[in-house]
Design an enzyme around this catalytic site. Structure first.
Site, mmCIF file in Angstrom:
data_model
loop_
_atom_site.group_PDB
_atom_site.id
_atom_site.type_symbol
_atom_site.label_atom_id
_atom_site.label_comp_id
_atom_site.label_asym_id
_atom_site.label_seq_id
_atom_site.Cartn_x
_atom_site.Cartn_y
_atom_site.Cartn_z
ATOM 1 N N ASP A 51 11.833 -23.292 11.098
ATOM 2 C CA ASP A 51 10.494 -23.303 11.675
ATOM 3 C C ASP A 51 10.203 -22.023 12.459
ATOM 4 O OD1 ASP A 51 8.125 -23.974 12.843
ATOM 5 O OD2 ASP A 51 8.824 -25.831 13.760
ATOM 6 N N ASP A 67 0.461 -28.751 11.702
ATOM 7 C CA ASP A 67 1.004 -30.110 11.741
ATOM 8 C C ASP A 67 -0.036 -31.155 11.353
ATOM 9 O OD1 ASP A 67 3.124 -28.742 12.733
ATOM 10 O OD2 ASP A 67 3.484 -30.105 14.409
HETATM 11 C C1 GAL Z 1 6.459 -27.789 14.605
HETATM 12 C C2 GAL Z 1 6.567 -28.280 13.194
HETATM 13 C C3 GAL Z 1 6.759 -29.774 13.230
HETATM 14 C C4 GAL Z 1 8.014 -30.083 14.011
HETATM 15 C C5 GAL Z 1 7.959 -29.443 15.393
HETATM 16 C C6 GAL Z 1 9.276 -29.601 16.138
HETATM 17 O O1 GAL Z 1 6.271 -26.414 14.595
HETATM 18 O O2 GAL Z 1 5.417 -27.932 12.471
HETATM 19 O O3 GAL Z 1 6.816 -30.293 11.911
HETATM 20 O O4 GAL Z 1 9.127 -29.625 13.298
HETATM 21 O O5 GAL Z 1 7.648 -28.078 15.303
HETATM 22 O O6 GAL Z 1 9.248 -29.024 17.405
#
Ligand code: GAL
Length: 722
Positions: free
Chosen positions: A475, A542
């Site tokens: 990520d 998200d």
């Molecule tokens: C976001 C991601 C989510 C989740 C989250 C965890 O950036 O898009 O799916 O993984 O971080 O902190």
């Protein structure tokens, strides 16, 4: 319905009059920061910038206000003529649309509402993005024919922020505004009730529309305020409740479709529901649970196993390692008290994995940062016990918040106390033919501010291998800081950190699905994801369990991306938002309607999307299991041709999406994006597309005659034409 029609006619004929009744506020003054006096009427806000009230501030140049406050101020003259429209003589309605994430709203200096909480509150921050923000101001607060100030204090807990979904509107409240019609559905008992803080008197009538036969059903009427609603789990019926207020004659209307299950019950005899092709690299461990539904006990055999491959005949799990590349046809044989089923699939030993999109579970949409090994294991067990693993849901992915506060002295990564034995968890999963997934960031920190992999990529890849990790979600998040530091903003600078991890992942002697989580629009990850040998890449921010989110991500954002998806490399429109969700300790049911859920799953399957369940599987109800376990629907997602659907007809709010399938047939989704039931003419669409042949309703799993069909609000007909 009646109310809406009459309003529509009214709008067409009396636009000027309507204008006088409702004030639209498209622009507001805005300032980043937080000061209590910003709520006051007397304040010099001339130097504040001007923002559109219908789009988040991120789209208007405010890009760095993450985890921060911002204030909006709107000055509005409210004519006393508006009072004439105040049939109820009650209140002024301030409709902000929605706010990302929490807000506190003031009218002429007095607080009229608050949604969500802010970091300074005793309970800490809790965002409520996406929920409507409609607040009431007493008529006594209003400066009639004079200037009024609406001030909104917004806290953004991450991602986008600000007022959106508007523009902001102000009008006198009506019976419909002040009445709540609530449908309740519990264990197949449904009811509707009407309530209002103003204790209105009137009658409530109920009318049903059978969406399969078109029949209208009389649901009765009462002045007592509540009625029983027949809820038949086998049929889609839209119930419309109308409350007519006795004095004004004004109506409030609400419709509701109780849960209905379309997926036929699976036969007791063995039935194969898994992918027809499975890829593994030469020498990598094979972990493949043979996805057969049917009564247990069941025994398994496989004909044509290549050298090195093994079978756990009791558990039905293929294992071992095959070193010789090749395309091996395997005949799977499953046997139980009700019969024997044979199914041929192909084991492709070569350089590509993920020949069909990944299916499984991820902890984020349910547990958020409160995830623990126990919670992961509980969902994994439920995948087995509730039979979801027999439909191919095999990845068990831990998202953010498994990482220890600090690395070990030698620089290796460790788990925090919530994950006492991740390796043991991996072994348990593998023994059942399930696979372990994990999460990290190319930055120093993850989105949840846990340790990322920056500077430790090689070590982390090696640790993942030692733990038996089969899937890495990588990520961007904390890497944004590295990116900001560098002058290089070319595509190569987005690619670099992902390429680095790919190199180390590929050095490991096991197949690790590489899932990029990279949502920057300018990066256009779908154009280069395959170049870093990613198996999937997130194409959006998200997802949330509201229609606006699912619809925008699924339809608008995916439509242009179909050319980039192919076996081994998939577009990922984010995880599923059905079942019990919460992004934290407390879970609740998805806010999507039953038809929005059918649309979500149908569309994700047409999109050849990753199917990662986002809810707690242990708490999954019968409806959600049936929704996720329809073998004919899943076969579209898992079709070996791997071609993503695209929109082929846009007919107002009806969209038809189509994808070709490996067997020469075509899958079609006919979606109704409107909030009303729509009648569609399938014959017309099919002839427009030049398609003819046997038409199959995939959810019902039966052949149907093409004709006219009713589609629920935000609902779908998922079809296959052969
Ligand atoms: C976001 C991601 C989510 C989740 C989250 C965890 O950036 O898009 O799916 O993984 O971080 O902190």
């Amino acid at each position: 319905m009646k109310l809406k029609t009459s309003l529509f006619v009214f709008a067409l004929c009396c636009a000027a009059a309507l204008h006088a009744q409702e004030i639209v506020i498209p622009q507001a003054r805005y300032k980043t920061g937080d000061k209590p006096e910003w709520k006051n009427n007397v304040l010099d806000d001339e130097s504040w910038i001007s923002l559109d009230t219908s789009r988040e501030w991120d789209f208007q140049g405010i890009v760095d206000n993450e985890f921060g406050y911002g204030w909006y101020r709107m000055r509005v003259t409210i004519p006393s003529s508006m009072k004439k429209a105040d049939v109820l003589k009650k209140a002024l309605l301030v409709d902000l649309g929605s706010v990302d994430d929490s807000d506190e709203t003031y009218f002429n200096g007095k607080r009229i509402g608050k949604t969500g909480t802010m970091p300074g509150d005793p309970e800490g921050y809790k965002g409520r993005s996406g929920t409507p923000r409609r607040y009431l101001a007493s008529p006594f607060l209003v400066h009639w024919d004079g200037e009024n100030v609406i001030a909104v204090r917004v806290f953004n807990g991450g991602g986008r922020g600000g007022i959106f979904g508007g523009p902001v509107r102000v009008r006198m409240a009506t019976v419909a505004d002040m009445t709540e019609i609530a449908f309740k559905e519990e264990d197949r008992h449904c009811s509707v009730s009407v309530s209002s803080p103003f204790k209105f008197k009137g009658s409530l009538t109920l009318r049903g529309l059978d969406l399969e036969s078109g029949a209208v059903i009389d649901g009765g009427s009462t002045t007592e305020g509540s009625l029983q609603v027949p809820c038949d789990p086998g049929r889609p019926v839209q119930w419309t409740a109308t409350f007519t207020e006795a004095k004004s004659g004004q109506e409030a209307v609400k419709s509701f479709i109780p849960k209905y299950i379309l997926t036929p019950e699976a036969p007791k005899s063995p039935r194969y529901n898994g992918p027809l092709v499975f890829g593994v690299r030469p020498g990598s461990p094979i972990i493949l649970r043979l996805a057969f539904s049917g009564q247990r006990p069941m025994t398994f055999a496989v004909e044509g196993l290549p050298d090195g491959a093994t079978l756990d005949a009791r558990e039905g799990v293929l294992g071992g390692r095959v070193t010789l590349p090749g395309d091996y046809p395997l005949t799977l044989v499953a046997k139980n008290a009700f019969g024997t089923t044979r199914q041929t699939i192909r084991l492709r030993v070569g350089d590509k994995i993920a020949l069909t999109p990944p299916m499984g579970w991820n902890s984020w949409n349910c547990w958020g940062l409160s995830v623990s090994q126990e919670k992961v294991l509980s969902s994994a067990r439920a995948l087995l016990e509730k039979g979801l693993a027999d439909y191919g849901y095999h990845y068990v992915n831990i998202d953010d918040a498994w990482e220890a506060e600090e690395r070990n002295a030698d620089g290796t990564i460790a788990c925090n106390e919530k994950f006492p034995d991740i390796q043991g968890l991996g072994e348990w999963l593998h023994a059942h033919g399930l696979r372990l997934g994990i999460y990290s960031s190319p930055g120093d920190r993850t989105c949840g501010h846990y340790l990322g992999s920056l500077g430790h990529e090689k070590q982390d890849a090696e640790t993942y291998n030692a733990w038996g990790v089969d899937y890495l979600k990588y990520d961007w998040c904390g890497y944004a800081r590295e990116f900001a530091k560098s002058a290089d903003k070319s595509v190569a600078s987005y690619v670099r950190p992902y390429l680095k991890m790919e190199e180390f992942l590929r050095e490991q002697p096991r197949d690790i699905f590489y899932s990029l989580c990279m949502y920057s629009k300018t990066a256009e990850v779908w154009k280069w994801g395959h170049a870093v040998d990613a198996n999937s890449w997130r194409t959006t921010g998200d997802i949330l369990d509201v229609w606006g989110s699912v619809c925008n991500i699924g339809f608008a954002q995916q439509a242009p991306l179909y050319p980039y998806s192919q076996p081994g490399h998939w577009n990922d429109p984010d995880m599923l938002v059905v079942g019990k969700l919460g992004w934290g300790e407390t879970l609740r049911h998805t806010r999507l309607t039953v038809d929005e859920q059918y649309t979500h799953i149908s569309l994700w399957c047409l999109l050849a999307a990753n199917l990662l369940i986002g809810c707690d599987v242990a708490q999954m109800d019968e409806f959600t299991v049936a929704l996720l376990c329809n073998n004919e629907v899943l076969a579209i997602d898992q079709d070996p041709l791997g071609r993503q659907a695209r929109p082929v007809i846009v007919d107002g709010e009806i969209q038809v999406w189509s994808r070709p399938l490996a067997d020469g047939a075509t899958a079609l989704g006919v979606f109704n994006l409107s909030p009303e039931v729509r009648k569609v003419d399938l014959v017309r669409y099919l002839s427009q597309l030049g398609l003819s042949g046997t038409l199959r309703d995939l959810w019902r799993q039966k052949d149907i005659a093409p004709g006219e069909s009713l589609i629920a609000p935000h609902g779908v007909k998922l079809l296959k034409i052969k």
